[in-house]
Design an enzyme around this catalytic site. Sequence first.
Site, short mmCIF file in Angstrom:
data_model
loop_
_atom_site.label_atom_id
_atom_site.label_comp_id
_atom_site.label_asym_id
_atom_site.label_seq_id
_atom_site.Cartn_x
_atom_site.Cartn_y
_atom_site.Cartn_z
N SER A 25 -8.14 -4.45 5.18
CA SER A 25 -8.78 -4.12 3.90
C SER A 25 -9.23 -5.37 3.14
O SER A 25 -8.93 -5.55 1.97
CB SER A 25 -7.83 -3.27 3.03
N ARG A 63 2.23 -4.69 6.18
CA ARG A 63 1.53 -3.66 5.40
C ARG A 63 2.37 -2.38 5.41
O ARG A 63 2.79 -1.92 6.48
CB ARG A 63 0.14 -3.36 5.96
N ARG A 65 -12.11 2.43 -8.18
CA ARG A 65 -11.21 3.55 -8.49
C ARG A 65 -11.51 4.10 -9.88
O ARG A 65 -12.19 3.44 -10.68
CB ARG A 65 -9.77 3.06 -8.42
N GLY A 98 0.08 5.55 -4.36
CA GLY A 98 -0.46 6.86 -4.72
C GLY A 98 0.19 7.96 -3.89
O GLY A 98 0.57 9.01 -4.42
N ARG A 99 0.34 7.69 -2.59
CA ARG A 99 0.96 8.71 -1.73
C ARG A 99 2.43 8.90 -2.06
O ARG A 99 2.96 10.01 -1.99
CB ARG A 99 0.78 8.31 -0.25
N TRP A 111 -11.95 -1.96 -7.86
CA TRP A 111 -12.67 -1.65 -9.10
C TRP A 111 -13.34 -0.29 -9.01
O TRP A 111 -13.67 0.31 -10.02
CB TRP A 111 -13.73 -2.72 -9.41
N ASP A 120 0.83 -1.21 0.00
CA ASP A 120 0.00 0.00 0.00
C ASP A 120 0.87 1.26 0.00
O ASP A 120 1.99 1.26 0.53
CB ASP A 120 -0.91 -0.03 1.24
N ARG A 133 -4.74 -1.75 8.88
CA ARG A 133 -5.98 -2.50 8.67
C ARG A 133 -5.74 -3.59 7.63
O ARG A 133 -4.73 -3.56 6.91
CB ARG A 133 -7.11 -1.56 8.23
N LEU A 185 10.07 -20.99 -4.19
CA LEU A 185 9.10 -20.07 -3.60
C LEU A 185 7.75 -20.17 -4.31
O LEU A 185 7.69 -20.19 -5.55
CB LEU A 185 9.61 -18.63 -3.74
N GLU A 238 -12.56 -4.33 -4.09
CA GLU A 238 -12.99 -2.94 -3.89
C GLU A 238 -12.22 -1.97 -4.81
O GLU A 238 -12.70 -0.87 -5.06
CB GLU A 238 -12.78 -2.53 -2.43
N HIS A 269 2.46 3.39 -9.04
CA HIS A 269 2.17 1.97 -9.30
C HIS A 269 3.33 1.34 -10.08
O HIS A 269 3.70 0.19 -9.83
CB HIS A 269 0.86 1.83 -10.09
C1 IPE Z 1 -5.42 -2.60 -0.11
O1 IPE Z 1 -5.08 -1.28 -0.30
C2 IPE Z 1 -5.45 -3.33 -1.42
C3 IPE Z 1 -4.15 -3.54 -2.06
C4 IPE Z 1 -2.98 -3.24 -1.54
C5 IPE Z 1 -4.20 -4.16 -3.36
P1 IPE Z 1 -6.19 -0.15 -0.46
O2 IPE Z 1 -5.46 1.13 -0.66
O3 IPE Z 1 -7.17 -0.52 -1.51
O4 IPE Z 1 -6.94 -0.18 0.96
P2 IPE Z 1 -7.76 0.93 1.73
O5 IPE Z 1 -8.81 1.44 0.78
O6 IPE Z 1 -6.80 2.02 2.10
O7 IPE Z 1 -8.30 0.26 2.94
C1 IPE Z 2 -1.49 0.28 -3.42
O1 IPE Z 2 -1.29 1.66 -3.44
C2 IPE Z 2 -1.82 -0.28 -4.80
C3 IPE Z 2 -3.20 -0.76 -4.93
C4 IPE Z 2 -4.13 -0.71 -4.01
C5 IPE Z 2 -3.56 -1.37 -6.20
P1 IPE Z 2 -2.49 2.67 -3.44
O2 IPE Z 2 -2.88 2.95 -4.86
O3 IPE Z 2 -3.58 2.22 -2.56
O4 IPE Z 2 -1.80 3.97 -2.83
P2 IPE Z 2 -2.41 4.96 -1.75
O5 IPE Z 2 -2.86 4.13 -0.62
O6 IPE Z 2 -3.54 5.68 -2.43
O7 IPE Z 2 -1.28 5.87 -1.39
MG MG Z 3 -4.03 2.45 -0.61
#
Ligand code: IPE
Ligand code: IPE
Ligand code: MG
Length: 263
Positions: A208, A200, A83, A35-36, A81, A32, A206, A143, A79, A49
């Site tokens: 998720s 994580r 986005r 994006g940030r 999807w 996770d 969490r 692995l 979930e 990504h």
């Molecule tokens: C969890 O991350 C799903 C993946 C890492 C693929 P999310 O970014 O979708 O989770 P939330 O929305 O912050 O809980």
């Molecule tokens: C995890 O990074 C990748 C996926 C959930 C596919 P995010 O895209 O959730 O990045 P943040 O949480 O928005 O920073």
């Molecule tokens: Mg995220």
Amino acid sequence: MAESDFLALSGSAKEADSGPRPVPRHVALIMDGNGRWAAKRGLPRFEGHRRGVEALRRAVRAAIGIGIQYLTVYSFSVENWSRPREEVQGLMGLLHRFIRNDLAELNANNVRVRVIGARAGLDADVAALLREAEQVTEGNSGLTLVVAFNYGARQEIAAAARAIAEAVAAGRLSLNDIDTDAISAHLHTADIPDPDLIIRTSGEQRLSNFLLWQAAYAEFVFLPINWPDFDEGAFKAAIEDYAHRDRRFGRVEPVACNAKTGS
Ligand code: IPE
Ligand code: IPE
Ligand code: MG
């Protein structure tokens, strides 16, 4: 932690006096914060990504080096999807490229690829690619890389409940046979041991909708770094943290790090 300390911990010379080898058999990664990572640098989310795939590549290599047997990576949740369409398409493209570019190296490294998550509703080309990755690496014994794609733990449990109900209705299973083993056997992870350690990134604490059933006795490590910054050092530090946990599984005395939960 110094590299030498890590090696000493997992080395066979120490095993006799420090108990079982404290390397988790199964590590699951919630990748996770892509994006940030990008936002902090004024870059589009897609760049986060893209760099996330590089971190995944590093994580697989590190897992092999550490001696982990199963590595599960949460790559796309049911979930996700919801986005924006453009972001979903970008993620699908990256999955495509990852399998296309990396399948040969994974295969050469004796990695077996498994995919968990719902296949129904996926684009035919994505579904075919996932199948190819599994088929090409089926005979490998190193692995096991479990890719959680279009995955949701609640959906997985609901599907297991449906399958069990069907078996009961058809007379193939009796009500008394429905125990925790029967439920585990109907999950996508039926022949995969429960995760010992779930890591994580991004600071979120969490699950998720990830491995809700399987995580019953997992240890957790939450890291403040974003996924693209995850590297071998961060991985080894998390393993070291795990090695110092007392896993009790409800008992009084700590149980060996790799012991099965039993149910
Ligand atoms: C969890 O991350 C799903 C993946 C890492 C693929 P999310 O970014 O979708 O989770 P939330 O929305 O912050 O809980
Ligand atoms: C995890 O990074 C990748 C996926 C959930 C596919 P995010 O895209 O959730 O990045 P943040 O949480 O928005 O920073
Ligand atoms: Mg995220």
